[in-house]
Structure formats: structure tokens, C-alpha cells
Write an enzyme that holds these catalytic residues in place. Structure first.
Site, mmCIF file in Angstrom:
data_model
loop_
_atom_site.group_PDB
_atom_site.id
_atom_site.type_symbol
_atom_site.label_atom_id
_atom_site.label_comp_id
_atom_site.label_asym_id
_atom_site.label_seq_id
_atom_site.Cartn_x
_atom_site.Cartn_y
_atom_site.Cartn_z
ATOM 1 C CG ASN A 150 33.628 41.080 37.250
ATOM 2 O OD1 ASN A 150 33.166 41.905 38.047
ATOM 3 N ND2 ASN A 150 34.763 41.299 36.605
ATOM 4 C CD GLU A 249 38.611 47.940 38.360
ATOM 5 O OE1 GLU A 249 38.837 47.854 37.122
ATOM 6 O OE2 GLU A 249 37.994 47.095 38.990
ATOM 7 C CG LEU A 250 36.460 53.277 34.659
ATOM 8 C CD1 LEU A 250 36.537 54.573 33.864
ATOM 9 C CD2 LEU A 250 35.046 53.041 35.183
ATOM 10 C CB CYS A 283 38.673 44.808 34.761
ATOM 11 S SG CYS A 283 38.966 44.717 36.535
ATOM 12 C CD GLU A 451 37.845 49.790 44.618
ATOM 13 O OE1 GLU A 451 36.761 50.328 44.873
ATOM 14 O OE2 GLU A 451 37.959 48.734 43.959
#
Length: 470
Positions: A150, A249-250, A283, A451
Site C-alpha cells: 500500500n 507493524e500489523l 493501516c 519505526e
């Protein structure tokens, strides 16, 4: 930007078995290009190149590493148009938004160019005076970086910038749908002076077969993954064998809270940014709109008007593929079947490409699936609340905890609600929170690690303590 092979050890090569995979333009469904489809053996070759380069790269002065990142920032800035056009072609985001991603993504190189020389240690006297306590920061070692489709540029620069600054070599596995931007970025970094073997890129459709051997290989010391929570859980299990340093990072299920005293102009602007960035395929996208009952009618009317004014194919790009569009349609149909009302949109667009129109739903019942699953599309379900406690409770009623948005003119409420929300990031009176100088990441099922910001380089550094007798 013509390379279509694997980038291993500073050279371009075909996959071991000569296989290729087509890259599709989601706006038309047409094939853009074919790239190498790496085998597990290719992945191990990339890891060998990273491992062989690690010692020398770790010994490279921090200033040198920073200057390479600065050169990459300048090159990326110069080639903003080219990278934006490439992203628009392979991912589908409107060109203006793609240019914004290049500007945002390039800033990670500039930020970490500056952070590279700041990753120092400490010196202090022991309390008893008998020794000196020295700490030093050293690179973790070869890292496996897995990026999503994305944000094909920015998710790469955010990870690569930190790894380069810290002195880690890496193997990058970009998403199958959007490999072209990462291949172009690898070539740009080579041009900026990054030594052979520091960055290796493998494109593949055989992701599970390629990644698992790398995760289980003792030469890999770090894994950074951005993607779905189920895959993150699987990678965490696999990484336990080697006790890898992890950054995950979900998924997200971001609540967007509009309180009675909110500036509605700002709230609607923020809602458009939080929902429609990348067509909702982020997200961090607002997933659930919770609006105080006293302003719900006005907010909904204004927001619906703004969503209805967007032009599909111009302001709104396609979703990434047919499966993604079908999933969005399924979530909307489920909500409507359970009693939700459609104010705007609500059905896939006919014609070529994977378009779904901006959609606003009201009266969405709590049991609707889109209240619990990440929508990843331009759909905004709106519900109401009566007081602050209810708003916070409903916002936290999810396994995810990446980001939340709060709109209020009451500073005390902003602080109270921000502290109570179970999220790694909170945007107060703003619909975009991502910034290279800020730590990005979540809690709960949204993962862990950060991050960007000063914390970003820490993910790639170990702390060593040395005790000196005096």
C-alpha cells in the site's frame, strides 16, 4: 527504472529457475511488467550477500553511512515525478498522492542520515567509584525487511533508512503486487553509493517458502514486517527459534472520535484525510467513526457531501486487486443486511479496474463485521455516543491498537482521552499522524516496535556494556 531482476550482492540477476511474475495495473487490469520470481535458494543467496557484507558495513563510519542516505534523499527528491508515476501505475493511487508519498518517503532518508551520527553510548562512574561504566551501540546484524503493497516507497525507506544508519545489511522482500518501486529504489541507493551486499532485494510469489528459511537461518538477526496480524503472528512463531529482534507493524481498526465541542470544519477535514488517504488502504485509516449524538447529524451531512464530491478515477484510485474490492463489498453488504443505511456509494464501480466508490454508512449495528475487521477501502461507518466514557470504551473495544483520532477543543479532554485510548498513536485534531521524526507503531494485535523518530534506529542496535576497573 528498467531493472526487473533480483538485486543480490550489488548485481541484477534472474531467478534461479528463470520464473517470472506479472505486475498488474489495478486501474486497468493490464500487465505492466514481469519481474523475477525468486526461489528459496535465491533468498538464501541474498542472505549470504548480506552476511558477507555485514562486518565491513558495520565498521563503516557513521558519517559515511549518513552521507549515503543524504545522497539518496537528494536523488529521490530530484526524481519525484518518475517514482510517483511508477507508484501510480503499479499501485493505483492518484498521482498527486503518489507525489506526496515520495516527499514523505524521502524524508526518512534525510532523517536517518542525521540520526546515524547520534547513535552513541554512555560513560559514567560506578556508584562505588571502583570502575567506569561504558555502554556502546552496535548494529544487530543482517535484517530481513518485508514491506507491504500500500505504500511501496515509504514503507521501504522507513525500514531501509534505519538499517543503513545503524550499520545493518539487509534482505528486502517487497509485496508481490508492487515490486517495481522497490527495484527502482535499490538502483537509486546503488547510485547513491551504497556498497554491494548491504541492500539485497528479492521479489517472489513464493513468499512463505522463501521467507521461512531466512527467518530460521542463524545468520539473520533482525526481522521487520509490515502487514496483516495473522502473518505477523506466524512470523513471530517462526522467529522464536533464533530469538530474532522483531518489529511488527500489523493491522489496525482506528476509531475516529468527534466530541460535542469539536470544530466540525476541522473534524470533517480530518475525517477525509484519515479515511481517504490511499483510498482507505492504510493501516492508519479511520475504520470506525464515533460521533457525539449532539453533532452527529451535522457532521454526517458535511462528511457525506465531501465524500460524494470525490471523482472516481481522478480523486479516488482503484483498490489493489479484485480480491480487495470483493472484501470491501462483502463488508458493506453485511452491514446493510444488518440494518445500516447507505448515504453515499455502496456498490462496486462497473468497468475496467478495481474501483470502489467513497461510501458512507449510518446506523451501523455493533455486530456488523466492519466494526471488527479492517476495511481497507473507502468506506466510513458512522455511529453515535452519549458521553466520554462510552466513546473511550467503544474505541477500545477491538483487539487492535495502532492509532486513534480525537477531535475536541477541550485541552483537558484531549489529554484524558488520549491517555485512556489503547493505541500506540493518537492524532488530536488532525487526520494524519505519520511523520519521519515521530515513532510509528502500535500495541495489542497491531504489533510492537517503532519505526521513525529517534526510536526507529534503536530497533537495529544492540547495547553492549563494558565495565572498566580503575
Amino acid at each position: 527504472m528498467t531493472h526487473r531482476g533480483l538485486f543480490i550482492g550489488g548485481s541484477w540477476r534472474d531467478s534461479g529457475d528463470g520464473a517470472t511474475v506479472d505486475v498488474e495495473n489495478p486501474a486497468t487490469g493490464q500487465v505492466l511488467a514481469s519481474v523475477a520470481d525468486a526461489t528459496p535458494a535465491d533468498g538464501l543467496a541474498a542472505l549470504t550477500a548480506a552476511h558477507d557484507a555485514q562486518k565491513q558495513w558495520a565498521a563503516t563510519p557513521a558519517r559515511t553511512r549518513g552521507e549515503i542516505l543524504r545522497a539518496a534523499f537528494e536523488l529521490l527528491t530530484e526524481r519525484r515525478e518518475q517514482f510517483a508515476e511508477l507508484m501510480t501505475a503499479e499501485m493505483g493511487k492518484p498521482l498527486a498522492e503518489a507525489k506526496g508519498e515520495v516527499a514523505y518517503g524521502s524524508e526518512f532518508f534525510r532523517w536517518f542520515a542525521e540520526e546515524s551520527v547520534r547513535a552513541g553510548g554512555t560513560w559514567s562512574a560506578a556508584p562505588d567509584g571502583a570502575s567506569r561504566l561504558l555502554t556502546m551501540r552496535q548494529p544487530v546484524g543482517p535484517a530481513l525487511l518485508i514491506t507491504p503493497w500500500n505504500f511501496p516507497l515509504a514503507m521501504g525507506t522507513r525500514k531501509i533508512g534505519a538499517a543503513v544508519a545503524a550499520g545493518c545489511t539487509m534482505v528486502v522482500k517487497p509485496a508481490t503486487q508492487t515490486p517495481l518501486t522497490m527495484l527502482a529504489l535499490a538502483d537509486l541507493l546503488r547510485e547513491a553509493g551504497l556498497p554491494a551486499g548491504v541492500l539485497n532485494v528479492v521479489t517472489t510469489t513464493r513468499t512463505a517458502e522463501l521467507v521461512e528459511p531466512l527467518v530460521r537461518d542463524p545468520r539473520t538477526r533482525k526481522l521487520s514486517f509490515t502487514g496483516s496480524t495473522p502473518i505477523g503472528r506466524l512470523l513471530m512463531e517462526q522467529s522464536a527459534e533464533q530469538l530474532l529482534r522483531l518489529s511488527l507493524e500489523l493491522g489496525g481498526n482506528a476509531p475516529f472520535l468527534v466530541f460535542a465541542d469539536a470544530d466540525l470544519d476541522a473534524a470533517v477535514d480530518g475525517a477525509m484525510a484519515a479515511k481517504m488517504r490511499n483510498m482507505g488502504q492504510a493501516c492508519t485509516a479511520a475504520n470506525r467513526f464515533l460521533v457525539h449524538e449532539s453533532v452527529a447529524a451535522e457532521f454526517t451531512a458535511r462528511f457525506a457531501d465531501r465524500m460524494a464530491a470525490l471523482r472516481v478515477g481522478e480523486d479516488v484510485g482503484p483498490l489493489i486487486d479484485a480480491r480487495a474490492r470483493a472484501k470491501v463489498a462483502e463488508l458493506v453488504d453485511d452491514a446493510v443486511r444488518l440494518g445500516a443505511r447507505t448515504l453515499v456509494g455502496g456498490a462496486p464501480v462497473d468497468g475496467p479496474g478495481y474501483y470502489y466508490p467513497p461510501t458512507v454508512l449510518t446506523d451501523v449495528p455493533p455486530e456488523a463485521a466492519l466494526n471488527h475487521e479492517e476495511i481497507f477501502g473507502p468506506v466510513a461507518p458512522i455511529a453515535t455516543f452519549t458521553d466520554d466514557a462510552e466513546a473511550v470504551a467503544r474505541a477500545n473495544d477491538t483487539e487492535f491498537g495502532l492509532v486513534a483520532y480525537v477531535f475536541t477543543r477541550d485541552l483537558a479532554r484531549a489529554v484524558r482521552v488520549s491517555e485512556a485510548l489503547e493505541a500506540g498513536m493518537v492524532g488530536v485534531n488532525q487526520g494524519i499522524v505519520s511523520h519521519p521524526a515521530a515513532p510509528f507503531g502500535g500495541i495489542k494485535a497491531s504489533g510492537f516496535g517503532r519505526e521513525g523518530g529517534a526510536e526507529g534506529i534503536d530497533e537495529y542496535l544492540e547495547t553492549k556494556y563494558v565495565g572498566l576497573a580503575v
